[in-house]
Write an enzyme that holds these catalytic residues in place. Structure first.
Site, PDB file in Angstrom:
ATOM      1  N   GLY A  62      41.865  27.248 -52.446  1.00 47.75           N
ATOM      2  CA  GLY A  62      41.578  26.255 -51.534  1.00 47.75           C
ATOM      3  C   GLY A  62      40.735  26.627 -50.173  1.00 47.75           C
ATOM      4  O   GLY A  62      41.118  26.214 -49.147  1.00 47.75           O
ATOM      5  N   ALA A  73      45.544  24.919 -51.751  1.00 45.70           N
ATOM      6  CA  ALA A  73      44.785  24.074 -52.727  1.00 45.70           C
ATOM      7  C   ALA A  73      45.557  22.865 -53.090  1.00 45.70           C
ATOM      8  O   ALA A  73      46.861  22.629 -52.595  1.00 45.70           O
ATOM      9  CB  ALA A  73      44.203  24.574 -54.081  1.00 45.70           C
ATOM     10  N   GLN A  91      45.341  18.151 -53.455  1.00 50.18           N
ATOM     11  CA  GLN A  91      45.390  16.999 -52.791  1.00 50.18           C
ATOM     12  C   GLN A  91      46.003  17.290 -51.446  1.00 50.18           C
ATOM     13  O   GLN A  91      47.224  17.323 -51.297  1.00 50.18           O
ATOM     14  CB  GLN A  91      45.880  15.686 -53.356  1.00 50.18           C
ATOM     15  N   SER A  92      45.350  17.037 -50.008  1.00 51.33           N
ATOM     16  CA  SER A  92      45.769  17.196 -48.995  1.00 51.33           C
ATOM     17  C   SER A  92      46.109  16.295 -48.006  1.00 51.33           C
ATOM     18  O   SER A  92      46.491  16.317 -46.591  1.00 51.33           O
ATOM     19  CB  SER A  92      44.831  18.376 -48.110  1.00 51.33           C
ATOM     20  N   SER A 131      55.161  22.008 -46.292  1.00 50.88           N
ATOM     21  CA  SER A 131      54.561  20.528 -45.071  1.00 50.88           C
ATOM     22  C   SER A 131      55.828  20.085 -44.690  1.00 50.88           C
ATOM     23  O   SER A 131      56.985  19.898 -45.273  1.00 50.88           O
ATOM     24  CB  SER A 131      53.954  19.530 -45.719  1.00 50.88           C
ATOM     25  N   GLU A 181      56.096  17.233 -44.065  1.00 49.46           N
ATOM     26  CA  GLU A 181      56.378  15.858 -44.710  1.00 49.46           C
ATOM     27  C   GLU A 181      57.621  15.796 -45.799  1.00 49.46           C
ATOM     28  O   GLU A 181      58.180  14.861 -46.117  1.00 49.46           O
ATOM     29  CB  GLU A 181      55.037  15.518 -45.456  1.00 49.46           C
ATOM     30  N   TYR A 216      52.927  12.617 -51.230  1.00 51.44           N
ATOM     31  CA  TYR A 216      52.371  14.068 -50.792  1.00 51.44           C
ATOM     32  C   TYR A 216      53.751  14.830 -50.393  1.00 51.44           C
ATOM     33  O   TYR A 216      53.953  15.893 -50.937  1.00 51.44           O
ATOM     34  CB  TYR A 216      51.812  13.748 -49.505  1.00 51.44           C
ATOM     35  N   HIS A 261      48.827  20.561 -37.839  1.00 56.19           N
ATOM     36  CA  HIS A 261      47.908  21.647 -37.349  1.00 56.19           C
ATOM     37  C   HIS A 261      46.355  21.176 -37.399  1.00 56.19           C
ATOM     38  O   HIS A 261      46.097  20.540 -38.566  1.00 56.19           O
ATOM     39  CB  HIS A 261      48.202  22.889 -37.756  1.00 56.19           C
TER      40      HIS A 261
END
Length: 322
Positions: free
Chosen positions: A8, A81, A83-84, A125, A127, A149, A179
């Site tokens: 990534g 890497a 899906q972000s 994350s 999240e 996610y 960030h």
């Protein structure tokens, strides 16, 4: 000379991490799904594209991962890497889960299979925590993700922990709160706001439409955060760390800072539309990064106000160079 593989590398964090490692004397390999076709524009913006050896690697393909590790034999692997985008994950939940969770599992299993002494960093994350109310989340806070996610990142987190405990691999996860930087693409709300403010300041008559601007997040500066990633892999014992500033601000505060930087009143240019609200969202996110300070000696050095101002300055400079 140490060798590092960044999966990534074309993203925001990958580019800043590559620069950090090059400055520390590493031989840096940058992984991308198709290295021959990728533009690596972020590496070019940082002036390091010619110093990173790019390689094609699909982390959703175990054979591709294994062949790459055996060829490079890296000392460190950084998994950034997958899906972000949280918002996009609601539209592409399968792709999100596969690219993050299965991709992480392939990397872990390939490292175990090679039996090489590779240290592994996984991008976690905030999240994963979901909505903790006013509680500042730390490494012991339970996960209750509220997006596909977040679910995918939580699964990857436990995979990393399991490989560390079951196979004694040096595997760590950085549970990163928000960030930002000038390298963020415009699909991220912070850069969307910055880009619109710069266009309006330059004469555009547009009105920026946004969703819920009352959400609150802990916003930091991406170059600070990649240093924390590197520090985790320099520890004798692998572990997981919350990486954040410890200060939470509303999105409306970020908007105000950005528009004030270009000498505009944000309320004249922003419209709220409920169509932009996510199906489920986190109202407020609070973080307790004290473990990172105590064990890594790491502390965020940049405030949300400075992050917004720096992003605007970079945007203005880019417009001048066009």
């Amino acid at each position: 000379m140490k060798k590092a593989l960044i999966c990534g590398v074309s993203g925001q964090d990958g580019a800043y991490l590559a620069k950090l490692l090059l400055d520390k004397g590493y031989q840096v390999y940058g992984g991308s799904r198709d290295a021959q076709m990728a533009s690596f524009s972020n590496l070019a913006r940082l002036g390091i594209q010619n110093f990173v050896q790019t390689v094609s690697i699909s982390i959703s393909d175990f054979r591709s991962v294994l062949q790459t590790l055996l060829k490079i034999k890296p000392d460190e692997v950084y998994n950034l890497a997958g899906q972000s985008s949280v918002g996009l994950s609601f539209e592409q939940p399968v792709e999100t889960l596969e690219s993050i969770s299965i991709g992480t599992l392939n990397l872990l299993e390939a490292i175990r299979f090679t039996n090489l002494p590779i240290k592994f960093y996984n991008a976690g994350s905030s999240e994963c925590f979901g909505d903790t109310g006013k509680l500042a989340a730390d490494e012991n806070t339970p996960f209750r993700p509220r997006s596909p996610y977040g679910v995918a990142k939580a699964a990857a987190f436990w995979q990393v922990a399991n490989y560390r405990e079951a196979y004694q691999l040096h595997t760590s996860t950085g549970i990163l709160f928000n960030h930002e930087s000038p390298l963020r693409p415009e699909r991220f709300v912070t850069q969307k706001i910055v880009a619109a403010a710069c266009r309006i300041a330059n004469g555009s008559k547009e009105i920026l439409t946004l969703g819920n601007i009352d959400i609150a997040r802990d916003w930091g500066w991406a170059p600070d955060y990649v240093e924390a990633m590197w520090l985790m892999l320099q520890q004798t014992k692998a572990d997981d760390y919350v990486i954040a500033t410890g200060r939470t601000c509303k999105l409306s505060d970020f908007i105000r800072i950005v528009f004030e930087t270009v000498e505009l009143n944000w309320q004249d240019y922003i419209r709220i539309d409920s169509l932009f609200f996510r199906p489920t969202d986190i109202a407020e996110g609070y973080a307790n990064p004290s473990k990172a300070l105590k064990q890594l000696g790491w502390r965020a050095s940049t405030s949300m106000e400075s992050v917004g101002a720096r992003m605007v300055e970079a945007c203005v400079q880019m417009r001048k160079n066009l």
